[in-house]
Design an enzyme around this catalytic site. Structure first.
Site, PDB file in Angstrom:
ATOM      1  CD  GLU A  40      -3.647  -5.633   3.789  1.00 25.25           C
ATOM      2  OE1 GLU A  40      -4.509  -4.776   4.279  1.00 25.25           O
ATOM      3  OE2 GLU A  40      -2.370  -5.377   3.734  1.00 25.25           O
ATOM      4  CD  GLU A  45      -2.880  -1.269   2.254  1.00 25.38           C
ATOM      5  OE1 GLU A  45      -2.797  -0.431   3.301  1.00 25.38           O
ATOM      6  OE2 GLU A  45      -3.997  -1.850   2.062  1.00 25.38           O
TER       7      GLU A  45
HETATM    8  O1  IFM Z   1      -4.329  -3.363   9.161  1.00 23.97           O
HETATM    9  C1  IFM Z   1      -4.298  -2.707   7.891  1.00 23.97           C
HETATM   10  C2  IFM Z   1      -3.052  -3.188   6.981  1.00 23.97           C
HETATM   11  O2  IFM Z   1      -1.639  -3.009   7.748  1.00 23.97           O
HETATM   12  C3  IFM Z   1      -2.923  -2.429   5.630  1.00 23.97           C
HETATM   13  N1  IFM Z   1      -4.062  -2.619   5.137  1.00 23.97           N
HETATM   14  C4  IFM Z   1      -5.482  -2.075   5.739  1.00 23.97           C
HETATM   15  C5  IFM Z   1      -5.570  -3.040   7.098  1.00 23.97           C
HETATM   16  C6  IFM Z   1      -6.616  -2.694   7.903  1.00 23.97           C
HETATM   17  O3  IFM Z   1      -6.656  -1.359   7.941  1.00 23.97           O
END
Ligand code: IFM
Length: 451
Positions: free
Chosen positions: A354, A163
């Site tokens: 994710e 990210e």
């Molecule tokens: O916990 C975070 C992760 O570190 C990065 N993506 C979003 C998740 C939830 O906010």
């Protein structure tokens, strides 16, 4: 109506959120260690000093994963655990930890998917300019080489950066995340350009030095857009909104992904960003656009879009729409349209690196953790992803965020994303109902999904 037989079902985590800080184990500190010490920036006043103590309890955690039949684990490496100053001297014990972690995962039949960077920039490098310093691309490449030389005989799946929108945008523009800077947009984009260079150089290093054939991707935020209807006009509007921006924002998908996959910044964003766009030096784009094997996307929700008279328009969410603890809207179609549009444009197999939701779960009187909303949420989202694969999207895997509850950045420990509940006083782990449900989803390769 099925995922491919080799589809990777997994869970994800990140070093700073679970391990406990490297600075208490002979390593260095990161920008997050320092940021958390500023009064008022973390909503419950906490930090990642101990977190889930995964550094000491990784075997227990891997045992739980194995008992749930989970065969893929996306983990990240803490740069300052391996290189306390970010470069130079290696902390042998820190590197040995990842050696043990990888071996312990493999011994349990769990394939490690390694992310090289999930936001814990060594603090010493921050003092030298961090992502604003172009040299960070080489520092990152050197760090990558150390990791690949040590783990590249056993790791197949690699991701470079997690990210960039967040560690650059939230970390350097809004200051909500570490290091907490509030820079001008021009500086933010310059730091972003250096992150892209770091990504490209890391890919070069992995390709050159991994002894096990590597599959490489990265894990940007997938800012998904959902057409309001299936009319061609709305679908086109959502596609256009997915890959362009009308404002100076770091949340443009194409700003980050076009350089990586096409070797150029998108013309439409360049027009909007004007003089704020970074100067691209000769050779930069060749480095940045190293061939990748998959497109990783972190997708939690999406914005509904319709065709308006002057281009794509945001459609407000229905009143009372379901929301997670972050107040993020529950929009399962994000996992249909996000993968579909990303696959269409970039032509790479998709890995959902994710997806999940934060709730406020607790251990019930019966000693279990009942989280029906997580089960319902995940069923809807994964089912949407399966529909995308039915409609031709090539998909390699899905990683639920997160294996266990953990340190949720500026929200501290208040928001729980895990399949496994963690009592932070005792470090007792309790798999939630959703963990057993996800076990069945993985075992049936998605056949038990209802959505
Ligand atoms: O916990 C975070 C992760 O570190 C990065 N993506 C979003 C998740 C939830 O906010």
């Amino acid at each position: 109506m099925a995922f491919s037989s080799d589809f990777a079902w997994g869970v994800a985590s990140a070093s700073y959120q679970i391990e406990g800080s490297p600075m208490f184990a002979g390593g260095g500190s990161s920008v997050w260690d320092m940021f958390c010490r500023r009064p008022g920036v973390i909503n419950d006043g906490s930090n990642g000093d101990v977190a889930c103590d995964h550094y000491n309890r990784y075997e227990e955690d891997l045992d739980i994963m194995a008992s749930l039949g989970l065969k893929n684990y996306r983990l990240s490496i803490a740069w300052p655990r391996v290189l306390p100053a970010g470069k130079g001297e290696i902390h042998a014990e820190g590197l040995a930890f990842y050696d043990r972690l990888i071996d312990a995962a493999l011994a349990r039949g769990i394939d490690p998917w390694v992310t090289l960077y999930h936001w814990d920039t060594p603090y010493d490098l921050y003092l030298q300019g961090g992502w604003l310093n172009r040299d960070i691309a080489d520092w990152f490449a050197d760090y990558t080489q150390i990791i690949v030389d040590r783990l590249g005989d056993r790791v197949t799946n690699w991701m470079t950066l997690n990210e960039p929108q967040c560690f650059i945008g939230l970390g350097m523009q809004t200051g909500l995340h570490a290091p907490g800077d509030r820079l001008a947009f021009r500086e933010v984009l310059l730091a972003g350009h250096h992150a892209l260079l770091a990504h490209g150089k890391a890919v070069q290093v992995i390709r050159a030095r991994a002894t096990k054939p590597a599959r490489i991707g990265w894990a940007p935020v997938g800012a998904a857009k959902i057409p309001a209807t299936h009319s061609p006009e709305d679908v086109d509007a959502a596609r256009l909104a997915t890959f362009s921006t009308t404002t100076k924002t770091v949340w443009s998908n194409s700003w980050w992904n076009d350089p990586v996959f096409f070797g150029s910044y998108p013309e439409s964003d360049l027009e909007v960003f004007g003089d704020d766009a970074p100067v691209v030096r000769a050779g930069d784009m060749e480095i940045i656009s190293q061939p990748l094997d998959f497109f990783g996307a972190n997708i939690y929700n999406g914005q509904t879009i319709r065709a308006g008279d002057n281009g794509p328009e945001d459609v407000p969410n229905p009143l009372g729409i379901g929301r997670t603890i972050y107040t993020w809207p529950v929009t399962p179609e994000a996992l249909y349209w996000g993968p579909k549009f990303f696959y269409e444009r970039y032509g790479k197999p998709i890995v959902i690196t994710e997806n999940g939701l934060g709730l406020s779960d607790w251990v019930a009187l019966d000693g279990k953790v009942h989280d029906p909303q997580r089960i319902d949420f995940l069923d809807r989202y994964i089912s949407a992803f399966r529909r995308a694969t039915d409609d031709g999207v090539e998909a390699l895997g899905y990683f639920q965020w997160s294996f266990s509850d953990n340190f949720e950045w500026y929200e501290g420990y208040r928001f729980r994303f895990g399949l496994v509940h963690v009592d932070y006083e005792t470090q007792v782990r309790t798999p939630k109902d959703s963990a057993y449900w996800y076990q069945e989803v993985a075992a049936s390769n998605g056949a038990i999904l209802k959505g």
